[in-house]
Design a protein around this motif. Structure first.
Motif, PDB file in Angstrom:
ATOM      1  N   UNK A  45       0.835  -1.203   0.000  1.00 51.80           N
ATOM      2  CA  UNK A  45       0.000   0.000   0.000  1.00 51.80           C
ATOM      3  C   UNK A  45       0.870   1.252   0.000  1.00 51.80           C
ATOM      4  N   UNK A  46       2.026   1.158   0.643  1.00 50.96           N
ATOM      5  CA  UNK A  46       2.924   2.310   0.718  1.00 50.96           C
ATOM      6  C   UNK A  46       3.463   2.722  -0.645  1.00 50.96           C
ATOM      7  N   UNK A  47       3.468   1.787  -1.605  1.00 52.68           N
ATOM      8  CA  UNK A  47       3.945   2.105  -2.948  1.00 52.68           C
ATOM      9  C   UNK A  47       3.110   3.231  -3.542  1.00 52.68           C
ATOM     10  N   UNK A  48       1.807   3.152  -3.321  1.00 53.21           N
ATOM     11  CA  UNK A  48       0.908   4.206  -3.806  1.00 53.21           C
ATOM     12  C   UNK A  48       1.235   5.531  -3.135  1.00 53.21           C
ATOM     13  N   UNK A  49       1.454   5.503  -1.830  1.00 57.50           N
ATOM     14  CA  UNK A  49       1.758   6.718  -1.082  1.00 57.50           C
ATOM     15  C   UNK A  49       3.104   7.302  -1.513  1.00 57.50           C
ATOM     16  N   UNK A  50       4.110   6.420  -1.686  1.00 55.97           N
ATOM     17  CA  UNK A  50       5.424   6.883  -2.128  1.00 55.97           C
ATOM     18  C   UNK A  50       5.349   7.486  -3.522  1.00 55.97           C
ATOM     19  N   UNK A  51       4.557   6.887  -4.389  1.00 54.83           N
ATOM     20  CA  UNK A  51       4.406   7.397  -5.753  1.00 54.83           C
ATOM     21  C   UNK A  51       3.812   8.796  -5.732  1.00 54.83           C
ATOM     22  N   UNK A  52       2.835   9.015  -4.851  1.00 58.71           N
ATOM     23  CA  UNK A  52       2.230  10.336  -4.736  1.00 58.71           C
ATOM     24  C   UNK A  52       3.206  11.346  -4.147  1.00 58.71           C
ATOM     25  N   UNK A  53       4.067  10.885  -3.220  1.00 54.35           N
ATOM     26  CA  UNK A  53       5.104  11.772  -2.677  1.00 54.35           C
ATOM     27  C   UNK A  53       6.077  12.174  -3.777  1.00 54.35           C
ATOM     28  N   UNK A  54       6.444  11.205  -4.640  1.00 51.87           N
ATOM     29  CA  UNK A  54       7.380  11.476  -5.737  1.00 51.87           C
ATOM     30  C   UNK A  54       6.785  12.423  -6.776  1.00 51.87           C
ATOM     31  N   UNK A  55       5.511  12.191  -7.132  1.00 56.47           N
ATOM     32  CA  UNK A  55       4.921  12.879  -8.276  1.00 56.47           C
ATOM     33  C   UNK A  55       3.780  13.838  -7.939  1.00 56.47           C
ATOM     34  N   UNK A  56       3.286  13.811  -6.702  1.00 57.81           N
ATOM     35  CA  UNK A  56       2.192  14.692  -6.328  1.00 57.81           C
ATOM     36  C   UNK A  56       0.839  14.141  -6.767  1.00 57.81           C
ATOM     37  N   UNK A 104       6.761  19.585 -13.905  1.00 61.02           N
ATOM     38  CA  UNK A 104       5.791  19.209 -12.871  1.00 61.02           C
ATOM     39  C   UNK A 104       6.505  18.740 -11.611  1.00 61.02           C
ATOM     40  N   UNK A 105       7.583  17.980 -11.810  1.00 65.51           N
ATOM     41  CA  UNK A 105       8.366  17.486 -10.679  1.00 65.51           C
ATOM     42  C   UNK A 105       9.052  18.644  -9.953  1.00 65.51           C
ATOM     43  N   UNK A 106       9.589  19.598 -10.701  1.00 61.93           N
ATOM     44  CA  UNK A 106      10.251  20.752 -10.090  1.00 61.93           C
ATOM     45  C   UNK A 106       9.249  21.594  -9.296  1.00 61.93           C
ATOM     46  N   UNK A 107       8.060  21.778  -9.879  1.00 62.54           N
ATOM     47  CA  UNK A 107       7.013  22.529  -9.185  1.00 62.54           C
ATOM     48  C   UNK A 107       6.632  21.843  -7.880  1.00 62.54           C
ATOM     49  N   UNK A 108       6.525  20.510  -7.946  1.00 61.43           N
ATOM     50  CA  UNK A 108       6.192  19.738  -6.744  1.00 61.43           C
ATOM     51  C   UNK A 108       7.276  19.902  -5.682  1.00 61.43           C
ATOM     52  N   UNK A 109       8.535  19.848  -6.082  1.00 67.18           N
ATOM     53  CA  UNK A 109       9.647  19.984  -5.135  1.00 67.18           C
ATOM     54  C   UNK A 109       9.614  21.357  -4.457  1.00 67.18           C
ATOM     55  N   UNK A 110       9.303  22.393  -5.224  1.00 64.16           N
ATOM     56  CA  UNK A 110       9.221  23.733  -4.653  1.00 64.16           C
ATOM     57  C   UNK A 110       8.086  23.811  -3.630  1.00 64.16           C
ATOM     58  N   UNK A 111       6.950  23.192  -3.952  1.00 67.37           N
ATOM     59  CA  UNK A 111       5.821  23.175  -3.017  1.00 67.37           C
ATOM     60  C   UNK A 111       6.195  22.423  -1.738  1.00 67.37           C
ATOM     61  N   UNK A 112       6.898  21.291  -1.909  1.00 67.63           N
ATOM     62  CA  UNK A 112       7.309  20.507  -0.750  1.00 67.63           C
ATOM     63  C   UNK A 112       8.295  21.283   0.111  1.00 67.63           C
ATOM     64  N   UNK A 126       9.358  24.434   4.914  1.00 69.79           N
ATOM     65  CA  UNK A 126       9.764  25.687   5.541  1.00 69.79           C
ATOM     66  C   UNK A 126       8.667  26.206   6.469  1.00 69.79           C
ATOM     67  N   UNK A 127       7.416  26.077   6.020  1.00 67.02           N
ATOM     68  CA  UNK A 127       6.285  26.519   6.847  1.00 67.02           C
ATOM     69  C   UNK A 127       6.189  25.687   8.122  1.00 67.02           C
ATOM     70  N   UNK A 128       6.384  24.375   7.972  1.00 62.31           N
ATOM     71  CA  UNK A 128       6.352  23.502   9.143  1.00 62.31           C
ATOM     72  C   UNK A 128       7.467  23.852  10.122  1.00 62.31           C
ATOM     73  N   UNK A 129       8.665  24.136   9.570  1.00 63.47           N
ATOM     74  CA  UNK A 129       9.800  24.505  10.420  1.00 63.47           C
ATOM     75  C   UNK A 129       9.526  25.823  11.139  1.00 63.47           C
ATOM     76  N   UNK A 130       8.977  26.802  10.387  1.00 67.60           N
ATOM     77  CA  UNK A 130       8.662  28.090  11.002  1.00 67.60           C
ATOM     78  C   UNK A 130       7.612  27.914  12.094  1.00 67.60           C
ATOM     79  N   UNK A 131       6.628  27.067  11.826  1.00 69.38           N
ATOM     80  CA  UNK A 131       5.600  26.791  12.827  1.00 69.38           C
ATOM     81  C   UNK A 131       6.183  26.139  14.065  1.00 69.38           C
ATOM     82  N   UNK A 132       7.120  25.204  13.837  1.00 78.16           N
ATOM     83  CA  UNK A 132       7.746  24.518  14.970  1.00 78.16           C
ATOM     84  C   UNK A 132       8.573  25.492  15.808  1.00 78.16           C
ATOM     85  N   UNK A 133       9.299  26.398  15.113  1.00 84.42           N
ATOM     86  CA  UNK A 133      10.104  27.406  15.822  1.00 84.42           C
ATOM     87  C   UNK A 133       9.196  28.334  16.620  1.00 84.42           C
TER      88      UNK A 133
END
Length: 302
Positions: free
Chosen positions: A112-123, A201-209, A214-221
């Motif tokens: 099942x994780x293959x599906x999740x990993x694929x979505x992480x890779x490609x959005x 599309x992959x580059x756009x996804x990486x920028x969003x990630x 960064x938002x998560x880190x700022x929130x944690x700080x």
């Protein structure tokens, strides 16, 4: 057929995704039509170490098939697989992703994780370009729809993919199963307006990630700073509270002392008053006694 070609992207490109042992390489060979195009073997370890591509001609159309490294839960292998896939995307845009799942096996958490990993890779865009490809169709002894009805998780995976599903028997050399798959790919491509998944599309996804990270880190700080402020505020509050309490305590002791002094003075005055009263009463009694004594003496004297 040309292997690992770096020519202009063909009219149709297919990328195979799946866990180790799912039948990706065998399915790639079935599509290409030459059994030894991609290395395949019965092994618990991934046979495909790097992503490979191969091309074939079918019905006047050039088709590129991309075989990828098996996805797993191991972080090192995941990073390696993503790196390999990213390199392949610089060479080929993708019309369709074939999410390869082996029939007849328990659909475990790892699979099942293959599906999740694929979505992480490609959005999320991945789902608009995906067909689930079930392999080992020779082991299927009932309609695929009935088979899927027994597993809600598999139904969910298929339901998320815009292209639906297809079944392969990689032991069967009948090309009709490949023709049917290509028709489904063409139909999916029409639904997507002939758009492809590209390197951009992959580059756009990486920028969003990265922005999300960064938002998560700022929130944690910010949360940590707020927590520190609460702790400091508590310490300061406790210190001030203690100081105020001490001041109030001193004032209380002073007030008690003053009250005690007043009580002592009052007691002394009361004692004096009592003595005065007693003295007056005693004097009167003495005078009365004297008078009585004098009267008795006078009576006897008579």
């Amino acid at each position: 057929m040309q292997r690992n070609s770096m020519e202009k992207p063909p009219r149709m490109s297919i990328m195979l995704l799946g866990s180790t042992g799912s039948g990706k390489s065998a399915s790639g060979n079935t599509i290409i039509g030459i059994r030894k195009t991609f290395k395949e073997d019965f092994s618990p370890e991934s046979v495909t170490r790097t992503c490979e591509s191969a091309q074939t001609e079918m019905d006047g159309e050039t088709i590129t098939v991309i075989d990828t490294v098996g996805l797993s839960d191991t972080s090192v292998k995941i990073k390696h697989a993503e790196s390999q896939i990213e390199k392949m995307l610089t060479l080929h845009s993708v019309d369709v992703f074939l999410l390869v799942i082996k029939l007849g096996e328990t659909f475990t958490k790892e699979k099942r994780n293959v599906m999740q990993l694929s979505q992480i890779f490609f959005g999320s865009k991945l789902l608009n370009h995906t067909i689930v490809l079930f392999t080992h169709g020779d082991q299927l002894h009932e309609p695929i729809e009935r088979y899927l009805s027994k597993c809600k998780t598999l139904q969910s995976v298929v339901g998320q993919c815009l292209g639906g599903f297809h079944v392969f028997n990689n032991k069967d050399e009948d090309r009709s199963q490949v023709t049917e798959l290509l028709e489904k790919i063409k139909s999916l491509r029409e639904k997507n307006g002939d758009s492809r998944y590209t390197e951009e599309d992959k580059k756009t996804l990486l920028l969003k990630q990265q922005d999300a990270a960064a938002s998560l880190l700022a929130g944690a700080v910010a949360a940590a700073a707020a927590g520190a402020a609460i702790v400091i505020g508590s310490v300061v509050g406790a210190t001030v509270g203690a100081a105020v309490g001490a001041t109030e305590a001193v004032a209380g002791v002073k007030a008690a002392a003053e009250a005690g002094l007043a009580a002592s003075v009052g007691a002394a005055a009361l004692t004096v008053g009592k003595a005065t009263i007693m003295g007056a009463a005693g004097g009167a009694a003495l005078a009365a006694a004297t008078a009585v004594s004098a009267g008795v003496y006078w009576w006897y004297a008579k």
